[in-house]
Motif scaffolding. Structure first.
Motif, PDB file in Angstrom:
ATOM      1  N   LYS A 180      -4.011   3.295  -1.559  1.00  0.00           N
ATOM      2  CA  LYS A 180      -4.024   2.728  -2.903  1.00  0.00           C
ATOM      3  C   LYS A 180      -2.967   1.630  -2.990  1.00  0.00           C
ATOM      4  CE  LYS A 180      -3.669   4.069  -7.738  1.00  0.00           C
ATOM      5  NZ  LYS A 180      -3.585   5.205  -8.653  1.00  0.00           N
ATOM      6  N   TRP A 233     -10.369  -1.761  -2.488  1.00  0.00           N
ATOM      7  CA  TRP A 233      -9.295  -2.170  -3.389  1.00  0.00           C
ATOM      8  C   TRP A 233      -9.322  -3.664  -3.620  1.00  0.00           C
ATOM      9  CZ3 TRP A 233      -7.439   1.793  -5.815  1.00  0.00           C
ATOM     10  CH2 TRP A 233      -7.377   3.038  -5.170  1.00  0.00           C
ATOM     11  N   GLU A 265      -0.140  -0.858  -4.346  1.00  0.00           N
ATOM     12  CA  GLU A 265       0.905  -0.923  -5.361  1.00  0.00           C
ATOM     13  C   GLU A 265       0.936  -2.369  -5.834  1.00  0.00           C
ATOM     14  OE1 GLU A 265       5.675  -1.040  -5.560  1.00  0.00           O
ATOM     15  OE2 GLU A 265       4.826   0.545  -4.329  1.00  0.00           O
ATOM     16  N   THR A 283     -13.645   6.833  -0.575  1.00  0.00           N
ATOM     17  CA  THR A 283     -12.909   5.653  -0.135  1.00  0.00           C
ATOM     18  C   THR A 283     -13.137   4.547  -1.160  1.00  0.00           C
ATOM     19  OG1 THR A 283     -14.756   4.898   1.240  1.00  0.00           O
ATOM     20  CG2 THR A 283     -13.063   6.216   2.332  1.00  0.00           C
ATOM     21  N   TYR A 284     -12.168   3.644  -1.235  1.00  0.00           N
ATOM     22  CA  TYR A 284     -12.213   2.589  -2.245  1.00  0.00           C
ATOM     23  C   TYR A 284     -12.138   1.218  -1.600  1.00  0.00           C
ATOM     24  CZ  TYR A 284     -11.088   6.447  -5.364  1.00  0.00           C
ATOM     25  OH  TYR A 284     -11.114   7.630  -6.052  1.00  0.00           O
ATOM     26  N   ASP A 316      -6.761   3.969 -12.603  1.00  0.00           N
ATOM     27  CA  ASP A 316      -6.856   2.693 -11.885  1.00  0.00           C
ATOM     28  C   ASP A 316      -7.432   1.546 -12.716  1.00  0.00           C
ATOM     29  OD1 ASP A 316      -5.704   3.812  -9.578  1.00  0.00           O
ATOM     30  OD2 ASP A 316      -7.665   4.494  -8.870  1.00  0.00           O
ATOM     31  N   ALA A 325     -16.245   2.541  -5.295  1.00  0.00           N
ATOM     32  CA  ALA A 325     -15.811   3.776  -4.655  1.00  0.00           C
ATOM     33  C   ALA A 325     -17.017   4.397  -3.957  1.00  0.00           C
ATOM     34  CB  ALA A 325     -15.252   4.742  -5.689  1.00  0.00           C
ATOM     35  N   ASN A 353     -10.093  -3.419 -12.996  1.00  0.00           N
ATOM     36  CA  ASN A 353      -9.934  -2.229 -12.149  1.00  0.00           C
ATOM     37  C   ASN A 353      -9.199  -2.583 -10.868  1.00  0.00           C
ATOM     38  OD1 ASN A 353     -11.583  -0.032 -13.491  1.00  0.00           O
ATOM     39  ND2 ASN A 353     -13.050  -1.709 -13.427  1.00  0.00           N
ATOM     40  N   LEU A 354      -8.482  -1.588 -10.329  1.00  0.00           N
ATOM     41  CA  LEU A 354      -7.820  -1.790  -9.040  1.00  0.00           C
ATOM     42  C   LEU A 354      -8.819  -1.845  -7.895  1.00  0.00           C
ATOM     43  CD1 LEU A 354      -4.620   0.478  -9.119  1.00  0.00           C
ATOM     44  CD2 LEU A 354      -4.794  -2.003  -9.410  1.00  0.00           C
ATOM     45  N   TYR A 355     -10.006  -1.273  -8.081  1.00  0.00           N
ATOM     46  CA  TYR A 355     -11.001  -1.284  -7.005  1.00  0.00           C
ATOM     47  C   TYR A 355     -12.335  -1.811  -7.519  1.00  0.00           C
ATOM     48  CZ  TYR A 355     -12.405   3.162  -9.133  1.00  0.00           C
ATOM     49  OH  TYR A 355     -12.806   4.130 -10.017  1.00  0.00           O
ATOM     50  N   PHE A 364       0.836  -1.191   0.000  1.00  0.00           N
ATOM     51  CA  PHE A 364       0.000   0.000   0.000  1.00  0.00           C
ATOM     52  C   PHE A 364       0.867   1.236   0.000  1.00  0.00           C
ATOM     53  CE2 PHE A 364      -2.761  -3.285   1.481  1.00  0.00           C
ATOM     54  CZ  PHE A 364      -3.950  -2.987   0.847  1.00  0.00           C
TER      55      PHE A 364
END
Length: 167
Positions: free
Chosen positions: A12, A112, A14, A109-110, A154, A101, A96-98, A7
């Motif tokens: 977010k 993830w 990595e 806030t997400y 993202d 949202a 998508n990373l999340y 993170f």
């Protein structure tokens, strides 16, 4: 195998792209084994071509098998001197990373996704599509490369190139 999800500031994640690529490759081979099809060998040169296509889609904002200049997967392989494939296939996927949202009081806030979730949902998406599934389970493919690129918004762009010869 357990992968670390790192993170960075703001929570977010990595994503270690090579870990995600390998996880997708391994998941594809599980699907092939379940279909009693020989597993694919991961080929670094094919992965480099796949990764370059994903990165190009991110950089130039398109999502297609054929790039804006009209280069097909076969032509992209030929352009880098990879000429051993008689049969070429390609799957692309946008993830998508999340997963969601939530915005409250001007703060977002997400939820993830882990790399395991990204890999699993990508392979599920491909396996749920007749054409993509046929490419994955094609018995004449023997080698593959997986390439991932992550956009600033993202989105995760995934390309898998398949190579084989017709018997």
């Amino acid at each position: 195998m357990i992968f670390l999800l790192l993170f960075v500031q703001g929570g977010k994640p990595e994503i270690r792209i090579p870990d995600l690529e390998r996880l997708i490759h391994n998941s594809i081979n599980l699907e092939r084994r379940a279909d009693e099809t020989e597993p694919l060998t991961l080929d670094d040169a094919l992965s480099a071509v796949a990764r370059a296509h994903s990165e190009d889609m991110v950089k130039r904002g398109y999502f297609k098998h054929v790039d804006p200049e009209g280069l097909t997967p076969m032509k992209r392989l030929e352009n880098v001197g990879y000429k051993t494939c008689r049969l070429v296939g390609e799957n692309i996927y946008q993830n998508n990373l999340y997963s969601r949202a939530i915005t409250e009081k001007k703060r977002t806030t997400y939820d993830w996704n882990s790399i395991e979730e990204i890999a699993a949902s990508t392979v599920r998406g491909w396996m749920g599509s007749t054409g993509h599934r046929q490419v994955i389970l094609e018995k004449d493919y023997t080698r593959t490369g997986v390439g991932v690129a992550i956009a600033a918004d993202d989105k995760v762009y995934i390309t898998q190139v398949f190579c084989g010869s017709v018997n």
